[in-house]
Design an enzyme around this catalytic site. Structure first.
Site, PDB file in Angstrom:
ATOM      1  NE  ARG A 129      -3.646   2.658   0.358  1.00  0.00           N
ATOM      2  CZ  ARG A 129      -3.384   4.017   0.163  1.00  0.00           C
ATOM      3  NH1 ARG A 129      -2.434   4.103  -0.515  1.00  0.00           N
ATOM      4  NH2 ARG A 129      -4.202   4.811   0.590  1.00  0.00           N
ATOM      5  CG  HIS A 132      -1.006   6.310   2.085  1.00  0.00           C
ATOM      6  ND1 HIS A 132      -0.281   4.972   2.148  1.00  0.00           N
ATOM      7  CD2 HIS A 132      -2.038   6.472   2.751  1.00  0.00           C
ATOM      8  CE1 HIS A 132      -1.120   4.241   3.107  1.00  0.00           C
ATOM      9  NE2 HIS A 132      -2.019   5.212   3.835  1.00  0.00           N
ATOM     10  CG  HIS A 134      -4.938   8.925   5.553  1.00  0.00           C
ATOM     11  ND1 HIS A 134      -4.830   8.530   6.844  1.00  0.00           N
ATOM     12  CD2 HIS A 134      -4.491   7.428   5.061  1.00  0.00           C
ATOM     13  CE1 HIS A 134      -4.384   7.536   7.190  1.00  0.00           C
ATOM     14  NE2 HIS A 134      -3.997   6.746   6.229  1.00  0.00           N
ATOM     15  CD  GLU A 138      -3.582   3.230   7.952  1.00  0.00           C
ATOM     16  OE1 GLU A 138      -3.841   4.230   6.985  1.00  0.00           O
ATOM     17  OE2 GLU A 138      -2.807   2.540   7.978  1.00  0.00           O
ATOM     18  CG  HIS A 177       0.984   5.691   7.077  1.00  0.00           C
ATOM     19  ND1 HIS A 177       0.427   6.951   7.018  1.00  0.00           N
ATOM     20  CD2 HIS A 177      -0.108   4.864   6.524  1.00  0.00           C
ATOM     21  CE1 HIS A 177      -0.914   6.822   6.815  1.00  0.00           C
ATOM     22  NE2 HIS A 177      -0.977   5.527   6.324  1.00  0.00           N
ATOM     23  CD  GLU A 200      -7.235   3.362   2.082  1.00  0.00           C
ATOM     24  OE1 GLU A 200      -5.863   3.233   1.903  1.00  0.00           O
ATOM     25  OE2 GLU A 200      -7.267   3.913   3.325  1.00  0.00           O
TER      26      GLU A 200
END
Length: 422
Positions: A129, A132, A134, A138, A177, A200
Protein backbone atom coordinates in the site's frame (compact mmCIF):
# COMPACT_ATOMS: atom_id res chain seq x y z
CA UNK A 1 -67.55 34.73 59.20
CA UNK A 2 -71.13 34.37 58.05
CA UNK A 3 -72.79 31.04 57.31
CA UNK A 4 -72.91 31.89 53.61
CA UNK A 5 -69.15 32.64 53.53
CA UNK A 6 -68.42 29.35 55.32
CA UNK A 7 -70.57 27.39 52.88
CA UNK A 8 -68.78 29.06 49.92
CA UNK A 9 -65.33 28.12 51.28
CA UNK A 10 -66.37 24.50 51.85
CA UNK A 11 -67.88 24.32 48.37
CA UNK A 12 -64.73 25.78 46.79
CA UNK A 13 -62.42 23.42 48.69
CA UNK A 14 -64.57 20.42 47.81
CA UNK A 15 -64.56 21.39 44.12
CA UNK A 16 -60.76 21.74 44.09
CA UNK A 17 -60.35 18.41 45.85
CA UNK A 18 -62.68 16.79 43.35
CA UNK A 19 -60.76 18.28 40.43
CA UNK A 20 -57.41 17.12 41.83
CA UNK A 21 -58.79 13.65 42.46
CA UNK A 22 -60.38 13.53 39.02
CA UNK A 23 -57.12 14.71 37.36
CA UNK A 24 -55.14 12.06 39.18
CA UNK A 25 -57.68 9.45 38.17
CA UNK A 26 -57.52 10.56 34.55
CA UNK A 27 -53.70 10.47 34.61
CA UNK A 28 -53.70 7.04 36.21
CA UNK A 29 -56.22 5.80 33.70
CA UNK A 30 -54.17 7.24 30.84
CA UNK A 31 -50.99 5.64 32.18
CA UNK A 32 -52.78 2.33 32.64
CA UNK A 33 -54.16 2.62 29.13
CA UNK A 34 -50.71 3.23 27.67
CA UNK A 35 -49.22 0.36 29.66
CA UNK A 36 -52.12 -1.88 28.70
CA UNK A 37 -51.84 -0.84 25.07
CA UNK A 38 -48.13 -1.59 25.02
CA UNK A 39 -48.76 -4.94 26.66
CA UNK A 40 -51.56 -5.72 24.24
CA UNK A 41 -49.37 -4.66 21.30
CA UNK A 42 -46.56 -6.97 22.39
CA UNK A 43 -48.99 -9.80 23.16
CA UNK A 44 -50.62 -9.28 19.77
CA UNK A 45 -47.22 -9.33 18.05
CA UNK A 46 -46.20 -12.48 19.90
CA UNK A 47 -49.49 -14.13 19.02
CA UNK A 48 -49.22 -13.08 15.37
CA UNK A 49 -45.82 -14.75 15.10
CA UNK A 50 -47.47 -18.11 15.78
CA UNK A 51 -50.47 -17.88 13.48
CA UNK A 52 -50.86 -17.36 9.73
CA UNK A 53 -50.12 -13.61 10.02
CA UNK A 54 -46.37 -14.18 9.83
CA UNK A 55 -46.44 -16.50 6.83
CA UNK A 56 -44.65 -15.38 3.67
CA UNK A 57 -46.06 -17.26 0.67
CA UNK A 58 -44.08 -15.12 -1.79
CA UNK A 59 -40.44 -15.36 -2.84
CA UNK A 60 -37.79 -15.50 -0.10
CA UNK A 61 -34.00 -15.32 -0.04
CA UNK A 62 -33.61 -18.27 2.29
CA UNK A 63 -29.84 -17.90 2.54
CA UNK A 64 -30.18 -14.31 3.74
CA UNK A 65 -33.05 -15.19 6.07
CA UNK A 66 -30.98 -17.97 7.61
CA UNK A 67 -28.26 -15.46 8.50
CA UNK A 68 -30.68 -12.85 9.86
CA UNK A 69 -33.52 -14.58 11.76
CA UNK A 70 -33.98 -11.80 14.33
CA UNK A 71 -33.79 -9.03 11.76
CA UNK A 72 -36.46 -10.63 9.60
CA UNK A 73 -38.77 -11.79 12.41
CA UNK A 74 -37.90 -9.61 15.44
CA UNK A 75 -38.73 -10.64 19.00
CA UNK A 76 -41.93 -9.07 20.46
CA UNK A 77 -39.79 -6.79 22.64
CA UNK A 78 -38.55 -4.91 19.57
CA UNK A 79 -40.46 -1.67 19.08
CA UNK A 80 -40.44 1.54 17.07
CA UNK A 81 -37.62 2.52 14.77
CA UNK A 82 -33.91 3.07 15.23
CA UNK A 83 -30.93 4.13 13.13
CA UNK A 84 -29.22 1.54 10.86
CA UNK A 85 -27.18 -0.88 12.99
CA UNK A 86 -25.79 -3.33 10.43
CA UNK A 87 -23.89 -3.59 7.18
CA UNK A 88 -21.46 -6.10 5.72
CA UNK A 89 -18.17 -5.85 3.88
CA UNK A 90 -19.51 -8.69 1.71
CA UNK A 91 -22.02 -6.25 0.19
CA UNK A 92 -19.51 -3.67 -1.05
CA UNK A 93 -17.47 -3.77 -4.24
CA UNK A 94 -13.80 -4.67 -4.02
CA UNK A 95 -11.25 -2.46 -5.73
CA UNK A 96 -8.88 -5.10 -7.12
CA UNK A 97 -5.34 -4.11 -8.07
CA UNK A 98 -2.28 -6.12 -9.04
CA UNK A 99 -0.98 -6.96 -5.58
CA UNK A 100 -4.21 -6.96 -3.59
CA UNK A 101 -7.62 -5.43 -3.05
CA UNK A 102 -9.59 -3.12 -0.79
CA UNK A 103 -13.19 -2.28 0.07
CA UNK A 104 -14.78 -0.03 2.65
CA UNK A 105 -17.83 0.58 4.85
CA UNK A 106 -18.20 4.31 5.51
CA UNK A 107 -21.00 6.69 6.41
CA UNK A 108 -22.21 6.25 2.83
CA UNK A 109 -23.06 2.59 3.51
CA UNK A 110 -23.88 2.98 7.22
CA UNK A 111 -25.27 6.55 7.56
CA UNK A 112 -25.56 6.40 11.35
CA UNK A 113 -21.78 5.98 11.80
CA UNK A 114 -20.57 9.58 11.72
CA UNK A 115 -17.39 9.15 13.79
CA UNK A 116 -15.70 6.04 12.38
CA UNK A 117 -15.28 4.33 9.00
CA UNK A 118 -13.69 1.00 8.11
CA UNK A 119 -11.57 -0.43 5.29
CA UNK A 120 -10.74 -4.11 4.72
CA UNK A 121 -7.53 -4.58 2.68
CA UNK A 122 -5.44 -7.43 1.30
CA UNK A 123 -1.80 -7.27 0.18
CA UNK A 124 -0.02 -10.23 -1.42
CA UNK A 125 3.56 -11.08 -0.41
CA UNK A 126 5.86 -8.21 -1.36
CA UNK A 127 3.02 -5.90 -2.44
CA UNK A 128 2.69 -2.37 -1.08
CA UNK A 129 0.00 0.00 0.00
CA UNK A 130 2.09 2.82 -1.36
CA UNK A 131 3.68 5.65 0.61
CA UNK A 132 0.85 8.03 1.55
CA UNK A 133 -0.83 10.06 4.30
CA UNK A 134 -4.34 11.24 5.07
CA UNK A 135 -6.53 13.55 7.12
CA UNK A 136 -7.67 10.97 9.70
CA UNK A 137 -5.94 8.73 12.22
CA UNK A 138 -5.46 5.16 10.94
CA UNK A 139 -6.04 2.35 13.44
CA UNK A 140 -5.48 -1.16 12.09
CA UNK A 141 -5.90 -4.78 13.19
CA UNK A 142 -4.14 -7.62 11.36
CA UNK A 143 -6.62 -10.35 10.43
CA UNK A 144 -4.21 -12.62 8.56
CA UNK A 145 -0.56 -13.01 7.65
CA UNK A 146 2.36 -10.65 8.13
CA UNK A 147 3.28 -7.11 7.13
CA UNK A 148 6.00 -4.49 7.53
CA UNK A 149 4.89 -0.95 8.33
CA UNK A 150 6.73 2.36 8.34
CA UNK A 151 5.65 5.76 9.68
CA UNK A 152 7.48 9.07 10.05
CA UNK A 153 6.54 11.80 12.53
CA UNK A 154 6.81 15.49 11.53
CA UNK A 155 10.13 15.79 13.38
CA UNK A 156 11.69 13.28 10.97
CA UNK A 157 11.82 10.35 13.41
CA UNK A 158 11.10 7.05 11.67
CA UNK A 159 9.41 3.89 12.94
CA UNK A 160 9.74 0.53 11.16
CA UNK A 161 8.04 -2.57 12.50
CA UNK A 162 6.68 -6.00 11.56
CA UNK A 163 3.15 -7.10 12.50
CA UNK A 164 1.31 -10.42 12.44
CA UNK A 165 -2.22 -11.70 13.02
CA UNK A 166 -3.71 -10.13 16.15
CA UNK A 167 -1.36 -7.12 16.15
CA UNK A 168 -2.44 -3.55 15.53
CA UNK A 169 -0.91 -0.25 14.47
CA UNK A 170 -1.83 3.40 14.79
CA UNK A 171 -0.71 6.14 12.37
CA UNK A 172 -1.74 9.69 13.36
CA UNK A 173 -3.32 11.98 10.78
CA UNK A 174 -0.76 13.63 8.51
CA UNK A 175 2.04 11.17 9.37
CA UNK A 176 3.38 9.59 6.12
CA UNK A 177 3.43 5.80 6.17
CA UNK A 178 3.43 2.55 4.18
CA UNK A 179 2.33 -1.08 4.49
CA UNK A 180 3.97 -4.04 2.73
CA UNK A 181 2.84 -7.68 2.71
CA UNK A 182 5.48 -10.16 3.87
CA UNK A 183 5.92 -13.89 3.29
CA UNK A 184 4.68 -16.44 3.00
CA UNK A 185 1.28 -15.14 1.80
CA UNK A 186 1.08 -11.43 2.47
CA UNK A 187 -1.53 -10.00 4.80
CA UNK A 188 -5.14 -8.93 5.29
CA UNK A 189 -6.13 -6.25 7.79
CA UNK A 190 -8.90 -3.98 9.01
CA UNK A 191 -8.34 -0.22 8.94
CA UNK A 192 -10.48 2.11 11.05
CA UNK A 193 -10.47 5.91 10.61
CA UNK A 194 -11.84 8.51 13.02
CA UNK A 195 -13.97 10.18 10.34
CA UNK A 196 -17.30 8.63 9.36
CA UNK A 197 -17.16 9.91 5.79
CA UNK A 198 -13.51 8.96 5.26
CA UNK A 199 -12.75 7.14 2.01
CA UNK A 200 -9.58 5.17 1.35
CA UNK A 201 -9.77 6.51 -2.22
CA UNK A 202 -9.18 10.03 -0.88
CA UNK A 203 -5.68 9.61 0.55
CA UNK A 204 -2.65 11.72 -0.43
CA UNK A 205 -0.52 9.43 -2.59
CA UNK A 206 3.17 10.00 -3.30
CA UNK A 207 2.74 8.75 -6.87
CA UNK A 208 -0.07 11.19 -7.66
CA UNK A 209 1.81 14.14 -6.15
CA UNK A 210 4.93 13.66 -8.24
CA UNK A 211 2.83 12.93 -11.35
CA UNK A 212 1.10 16.29 -10.99
CA UNK A 213 4.13 18.44 -10.15
CA UNK A 214 6.05 20.20 -12.95
CA UNK A 215 9.34 18.39 -13.72
CA UNK A 216 11.43 21.55 -13.22
CA UNK A 217 9.99 21.90 -9.73
CA UNK A 218 10.84 18.28 -8.91
CA UNK A 219 14.39 18.79 -10.27
CA UNK A 220 14.86 21.86 -8.08
CA UNK A 221 13.32 20.21 -5.01
CA UNK A 222 15.25 16.90 -5.25
CA UNK A 223 18.49 18.34 -6.63
CA UNK A 224 18.32 15.88 -9.54
CA UNK A 225 18.67 16.24 -13.30
CA UNK A 226 15.86 15.46 -15.73
CA UNK A 227 17.17 11.97 -16.57
CA UNK A 228 16.76 10.92 -12.96
CA UNK A 229 13.03 11.62 -13.19
CA UNK A 230 12.48 9.33 -16.18
CA UNK A 231 11.08 6.44 -14.16
CA UNK A 232 8.74 8.46 -11.94
CA UNK A 233 5.15 7.13 -11.98
CA UNK A 234 2.71 8.98 -14.19
CA UNK A 235 -0.40 7.67 -12.43
CA UNK A 236 -1.52 6.32 -9.07
CA UNK A 237 0.28 3.24 -7.72
CA UNK A 238 -2.07 2.73 -4.73
CA UNK A 239 -1.60 -1.06 -4.35
CA UNK A 240 1.17 -2.58 -6.43
CA UNK A 241 3.51 -5.62 -6.40
CA UNK A 242 7.03 -5.42 -4.99
CA UNK A 243 9.83 -7.54 -3.59
CA UNK A 244 9.58 -9.30 -0.23
CA UNK A 245 12.31 -7.66 1.87
CA UNK A 246 15.22 -9.81 3.02
CA UNK A 247 16.46 -7.22 5.51
CA UNK A 248 15.35 -7.41 9.10
CA UNK A 249 13.67 -4.44 10.74
CA UNK A 250 16.95 -3.68 12.52
CA UNK A 251 18.86 -3.72 9.24
CA UNK A 252 16.33 -1.39 7.59
CA UNK A 253 16.54 0.96 10.55
CA UNK A 254 20.33 0.98 10.46
CA UNK A 255 20.31 1.70 6.72
CA UNK A 256 18.29 4.90 7.14
CA UNK A 257 20.37 6.34 10.00
CA UNK A 258 20.04 4.06 13.01
CA UNK A 259 19.16 5.40 16.44
CA UNK A 260 19.70 9.00 15.34
CA UNK A 261 16.49 8.92 13.29
CA UNK A 262 14.64 6.15 15.15
CA UNK A 263 11.30 7.07 16.70
CA UNK A 264 10.97 6.81 20.46
CA UNK A 265 7.23 6.14 20.03
CA UNK A 266 5.86 2.64 19.52
CA UNK A 267 3.26 2.63 16.73
CA UNK A 268 2.41 -1.11 16.86
CA UNK A 269 0.85 -3.20 19.63
CA UNK A 270 0.34 -6.94 20.18
CA UNK A 271 -3.35 -6.84 21.04
CA UNK A 272 -4.34 -10.50 20.70
CA UNK A 273 -1.23 -11.64 22.61
CA UNK A 274 -1.80 -9.34 25.60
CA UNK A 275 -3.21 -10.65 28.86
CA UNK A 276 -7.00 -10.31 28.90
CA UNK A 277 -8.27 -7.15 30.58
CA UNK A 278 -11.15 -9.28 31.85
CA UNK A 279 -11.57 -13.06 31.77
CA UNK A 280 -14.41 -15.30 32.90
CA UNK A 281 -16.12 -18.58 31.94
CA UNK A 282 -18.09 -16.48 29.45
CA UNK A 283 -15.01 -15.36 27.51
CA UNK A 284 -12.32 -12.69 27.37
CA UNK A 285 -12.02 -8.98 26.70
CA UNK A 286 -8.84 -7.10 25.74
CA UNK A 287 -8.95 -3.30 25.91
CA UNK A 288 -6.40 -1.08 24.15
CA UNK A 289 -6.58 2.70 24.47
CA UNK A 290 -4.26 5.59 25.27
CA UNK A 291 -3.55 4.13 28.73
CA UNK A 292 -1.60 1.15 27.39
CA UNK A 293 -0.96 2.35 23.79
CA UNK A 294 -0.11 6.05 24.19
CA UNK A 295 -0.07 6.97 20.48
CA UNK A 296 -3.73 5.95 20.17
CA UNK A 297 -5.18 9.30 21.22
CA UNK A 298 -8.37 9.23 19.14
CA UNK A 299 -9.35 5.55 18.92
CA UNK A 300 -10.06 3.11 21.75
CA UNK A 301 -10.76 -0.57 21.10
CA UNK A 302 -11.87 -3.78 22.73
CA UNK A 303 -11.25 -7.27 21.33
CA UNK A 304 -14.05 -9.45 22.69
CA UNK A 305 -14.33 -13.25 22.68
CA UNK A 306 -17.70 -14.64 23.81
CA UNK A 307 -18.14 -18.36 24.45
CA UNK A 308 -21.19 -20.25 23.09
CA UNK A 309 -24.23 -19.50 25.24
CA UNK A 310 -22.61 -16.44 26.85
CA UNK A 311 -23.27 -12.74 26.31
CA UNK A 312 -21.76 -9.31 26.80
CA UNK A 313 -23.80 -7.99 29.71
CA UNK A 314 -26.41 -5.21 29.37
CA UNK A 315 -24.41 -1.97 29.23
CA UNK A 316 -23.80 1.28 27.39
CA UNK A 317 -20.87 3.55 26.50
CA UNK A 318 -20.92 7.06 27.89
CA UNK A 319 -18.18 8.58 25.74
CA UNK A 320 -19.01 7.69 22.17
CA UNK A 321 -20.79 5.50 19.65
CA UNK A 322 -19.55 1.93 19.10
CA UNK A 323 -18.35 0.70 15.68
CA UNK A 324 -18.00 -3.07 15.51
CA UNK A 325 -16.22 -5.50 13.20
CA UNK A 326 -17.25 -9.13 13.56
CA UNK A 327 -14.27 -11.45 13.01
CA UNK A 328 -15.75 -14.91 13.57
CA UNK A 329 -18.79 -16.72 14.92
CA UNK A 330 -22.36 -15.47 14.99
CA UNK A 331 -24.48 -13.50 17.41
CA UNK A 332 -27.28 -11.08 17.96
CA UNK A 333 -27.57 -7.66 19.52
CA UNK A 334 -30.55 -5.66 20.74
CA UNK A 335 -30.08 -1.89 20.92
CA UNK A 336 -32.42 0.29 23.02
CA UNK A 337 -32.75 4.00 22.25
CA UNK A 338 -35.36 6.61 23.21
CA UNK A 339 -38.21 7.05 22.78
CA UNK A 340 -39.34 3.44 23.38
CA UNK A 341 -37.28 2.09 20.48
CA UNK A 342 -35.50 -1.26 20.36
CA UNK A 343 -34.10 -3.28 17.46
CA UNK A 344 -32.59 -6.76 17.37
CA UNK A 345 -30.02 -7.53 14.67
CA UNK A 346 -28.06 -10.66 13.73
CA UNK A 347 -24.34 -10.61 12.92
CA UNK A 348 -21.90 -12.93 11.19
CA UNK A 349 -18.22 -12.81 10.24
CA UNK A 350 -17.20 -9.76 8.15
CA UNK A 351 -20.22 -7.74 9.30
CA UNK A 352 -20.10 -4.21 10.68
CA UNK A 353 -22.25 -3.16 13.65
CA UNK A 354 -23.11 0.23 15.08
CA UNK A 355 -24.46 1.34 18.48
CA UNK A 356 -25.34 5.02 19.07
CA UNK A 357 -23.61 6.78 21.94
CA UNK A 358 -25.21 5.94 25.30
CA UNK A 359 -27.63 3.39 23.77
CA UNK A 360 -28.20 0.35 25.97
CA UNK A 361 -27.35 -3.00 24.39
CA UNK A 362 -26.08 -6.54 24.87
CA UNK A 363 -24.30 -8.95 22.50
CA UNK A 364 -25.12 -12.66 22.67
CA UNK A 365 -23.31 -15.61 21.09
CA UNK A 366 -26.01 -17.54 19.19
CA UNK A 367 -23.65 -20.04 17.56
CA UNK A 368 -21.74 -23.12 18.67
CA UNK A 369 -18.25 -21.63 18.29
CA UNK A 370 -16.51 -18.65 19.89
CA UNK A 371 -17.81 -15.25 18.82
CA UNK A 372 -14.97 -12.76 18.25
CA UNK A 373 -15.46 -9.09 17.40
CA UNK A 374 -13.77 -5.71 17.70
CA UNK A 375 -15.54 -2.77 19.32
CA UNK A 376 -14.07 0.64 18.47
CA UNK A 377 -14.70 4.17 19.74
CA UNK A 378 -13.61 7.62 18.57
CA UNK A 379 -12.08 8.37 21.96
CA UNK A 380 -8.78 8.13 23.82
CA UNK A 381 -10.38 6.04 26.57
CA UNK A 382 -12.57 2.94 26.69
CA UNK A 383 -15.59 3.44 28.99
CA UNK A 384 -18.66 1.34 29.68
CA UNK A 385 -21.49 1.45 32.22
CA UNK A 386 -22.89 -1.84 33.59
CA UNK A 387 -26.63 -2.07 34.22
CA UNK A 388 -26.06 -4.66 36.94
CA UNK A 389 -23.57 -2.49 38.77
CA UNK A 390 -25.87 0.55 38.60
CA UNK A 391 -28.86 -1.35 39.98
CA UNK A 392 -26.79 -2.62 42.92
CA UNK A 393 -25.57 0.89 43.72
CA UNK A 394 -29.04 2.39 44.27
CA UNK A 395 -30.92 1.95 47.60
CA UNK A 396 -33.08 -1.19 47.76
CA UNK A 397 -36.31 0.78 48.30
CA UNK A 398 -35.63 2.79 45.16
CA UNK A 399 -35.04 -0.39 43.17
CA UNK A 400 -38.20 -2.03 44.54
CA UNK A 401 -40.33 0.94 43.60
CA UNK A 402 -38.87 1.01 40.08
CA UNK A 403 -38.65 -2.69 39.18
CA UNK A 404 -40.51 -4.53 41.92
CA UNK A 405 -37.40 -6.34 43.18
CA UNK A 406 -37.36 -6.80 46.94
CA UNK A 407 -34.06 -6.52 48.79
CA UNK A 408 -33.38 -10.26 48.77
CA UNK A 409 -33.94 -10.40 45.03
CA UNK A 410 -31.83 -7.29 44.43
CA UNK A 411 -28.90 -8.80 46.29
CA UNK A 412 -28.77 -11.64 43.76
CA UNK A 413 -27.86 -9.16 41.02
CA UNK A 414 -24.06 -8.98 40.50
CA UNK A 415 -22.61 -5.98 42.31
CA UNK A 416 -19.61 -5.55 40.01
CA UNK A 417 -19.15 -5.49 36.24
CA UNK A 418 -19.10 -9.02 34.91
CA UNK A 419 -18.47 -7.91 31.33
CA UNK A 420 -19.30 -11.40 30.03
CA UNK A 421 -22.02 -13.60 31.54
CA UNK A 422 -23.20 -17.16 30.92
Amino acid sequence: MTANQYDLIVETFSRRKFLRTASAAVAATAFSSVTLAQGQERASTASAEHDNSSSDPGPENKTLLGLNPNSNMPPPTDHGDIVPLWYSFDLVKKRVEEGGWTHEVTQRELPSSKDLAGVNMRLTAGSYRELHWHTADEWAYVLYGNARVTVMSPDGKMFIGDVSEGDLWMFPAGFPHSIQGLGPDGTEFLLVFNQGDFSEDGTMLLSEWVAHTPPEVLMKNFGLDRSALAKLPTKSLYIFPGTVPTNTVAQDQEEIGGSAVASTNQYTFKMKAMEPTKKSPGGEDRVVDSHNFPVSKHVAASLVTIKPGAMRELHWHSNGSEWQYWISGKGRMTVFFPVDNARTVDFNANDVGFVPSNAGHYIENTGDTDLVFLALFASDTFQDVSLNQWLRRVPSLMLKEHLGFDKATAEKIPAEKLDLVM
